[in-house]
Write a protein that holds these residues in place. Sequence first.
Motif, PDB file in Angstrom:
ATOM      1  N   LEU A   1      -5.486  11.966   8.278  1.00 14.47           N
ATOM      2  CA  LEU A   1      -5.277  10.605   8.759  1.00 14.47           C
ATOM      3  C   LEU A   1      -5.387   9.689   7.560  1.00 14.47           C
ATOM      4  N   VAL A   2      -4.899   8.444   7.723  1.00 16.87           N
ATOM      5  CA  VAL A   2      -4.918   7.500   6.601  1.00 16.87           C
ATOM      6  C   VAL A   2      -5.561   6.205   7.080  1.00 16.87           C
ATOM      7  N   GLN A   3      -6.354   5.584   6.199  1.00 15.90           N
ATOM      8  CA  GLN A   3      -6.984   4.312   6.571  1.00 15.90           C
ATOM      9  C   GLN A   3      -7.042   3.393   5.346  1.00 15.90           C
ATOM     10  N   ASN A   4      -7.089   2.068   5.612  1.00 14.41           N
ATOM     11  CA  ASN A   4      -7.345   1.115   4.528  1.00 14.41           C
ATOM     12  C   ASN A   4      -8.754   0.525   4.690  1.00 14.41           C
ATOM     13  N   ALA A   5      -9.147  -0.360   3.772  1.00 14.36           N
ATOM     14  CA  ALA A   5     -10.531  -0.878   3.724  1.00 14.36           C
ATOM     15  C   ALA A   5     -11.515   0.295   3.818  1.00 14.36           C
ATOM     16  N   ALA A   6     -11.213   1.365   3.085  1.00 20.29           N
ATOM     17  CA  ALA A   6     -11.948   2.619   3.273  1.00 20.29           C
ATOM     18  C   ALA A   6     -13.389   2.554   2.793  1.00 20.29           C
ATOM     19  N   ASN A   7     -13.724   1.569   1.962  1.00 25.51           N
ATOM     20  CA  ASN A   7     -15.121   1.449   1.522  1.00 25.51           C
ATOM     21  C   ASN A   7     -15.911   0.478   2.386  1.00 25.51           C
ATOM     22  N   SER A   8     -15.314  -0.002   3.485  1.00 23.04           N
ATOM     23  CA  SER A   8     -16.045  -0.881   4.408  1.00 23.04           C
ATOM     24  C   SER A   8     -17.040  -0.046   5.219  1.00 23.04           C
ATOM     25  N   GLY A   9     -17.849  -0.723   6.014  1.00 23.33           N
ATOM     26  CA  GLY A   9     -18.770   0.001   6.900  1.00 23.33           C
ATOM     27  C   GLY A   9     -18.013   0.926   7.839  1.00 23.33           C
TER      28      GLY A   9
END
Length: 340
Positions: A159-167
């Motif tokens: 799967l792919v996600q952005n803002a990956a270093n967010s909570g």
Amino acid sequence: MTGSAAQLPQTNCAIWLSKFGSPLDAVELCAGPVPVPLAGEALVQMEYSPVNPADLNVLEGRYGQLPALPCVPGHEGVGRVIALGDEADARVSARFLGRRVLLPPGFGAWRAVGVARVAELVGVPEAVPAQQAAMLRINPATAFCMLQNFATLRPGDWLVQNAANSGVGRSVIQIARAKGLRTVNIVRRPGLEAELRAAGADVVLEEGNGLAQRIAAAVEGAPLWLGLNAVGGECALALAKVLAPSGTLVTYGAMAKQPLTLPNGLLIFKDLILRGFWISQWYRRAAAAEVEALFAQLLEWAAAGVLHTPVEAVYPLEQVGAALAHAQRGERSGKVLLRP
Ligand SMILES: NC(=O)c1ccc[n+]([C@@H]2O[C@H](COP(=O)([O-])OP(=O)(O)OC[C@H]3O[C@@H](n4cnc5c(N)ncnc54)[C@H](OP(=O)(O)O)[C@@H]3O)[C@@H](O)[C@H]2O)c1
């Protein structure tokens, strides 16, 4: 009231929001009496509560659901039950008195002590660190639900996600790893790869030129059924472009404050599914057994260290201005917490 009077605080203090506006101007610290719990209620002494983007949005008056004013903000937090209403029976006392608990939505967690309905409290095992417990109800729950509810993913799937270093992003990485899923993680600045890889990320890429091609190359043509978007704008478009036909893009945040704009062809020829997710709505609609199962799993993972959200700073309620200014800053290494 059941509880040890010796432990009861003499005064209360809380952050009050009386008009929406710039977060630093919108709130003030006020002293008040310690509330007395009625039958079916518990008096809870707060331990920690995070400052989440949604809290800042509420202070600004820009959120999906705004509270009636004046109110005490703070969507989530953890505290200890220090007294129970008079009619609490012995079983309730044994189960909750002295126990660490998660507070229900609407409690207003930025306070020293407050009253909540016992039936809405979630008991927290002592093995779960208090700071981690304070942050479980929203971000890890959001990550869990999004991984569970929008695509049938099997171990080994990407799967792919952005803002990956967010909570939320970190919880997605940790839960995906626990489920054997592989993640492509988009961040907006350099220097995060080693840290996110150590947390379980498989691939870490920076936003920018050729992002869709770089994602496709990283998964070597494997299908991406699920994209998780907390940013919007160009970065969300790159996620949509790399999804497999009939893949699902779930939007749950809008950190870049830019609209999600897609070419028509992505819907016509790829039949992409665009969905949204809001954990507040999920809690309102979910069956009690579903919510119970969610907390059982999150608490187990938090106790085992599978779920861990870094904390960058802890402020006392008296320094709420500094806490809000800190939480508004980008490029943090973790969450900002309030501690009464
Ligand atoms: N829908 C729901 O139910 C739900 C539940 C929980 C959270 N959320 C949303 O999810 C998002 C993340 O929440 P969180 O508590 O996990 O956040 P957080 O831990 O406070 O982290 C904020 C993240 O946003 C990134 N960011 C900030 N401005 C950005 C921009 N202009 N472009 C790209 N990235 C940007 C930050 O990157 P840097 O580190 O580089 O600054 C960081 O990764 C928020 O929008 C929040 O409202 C939604």
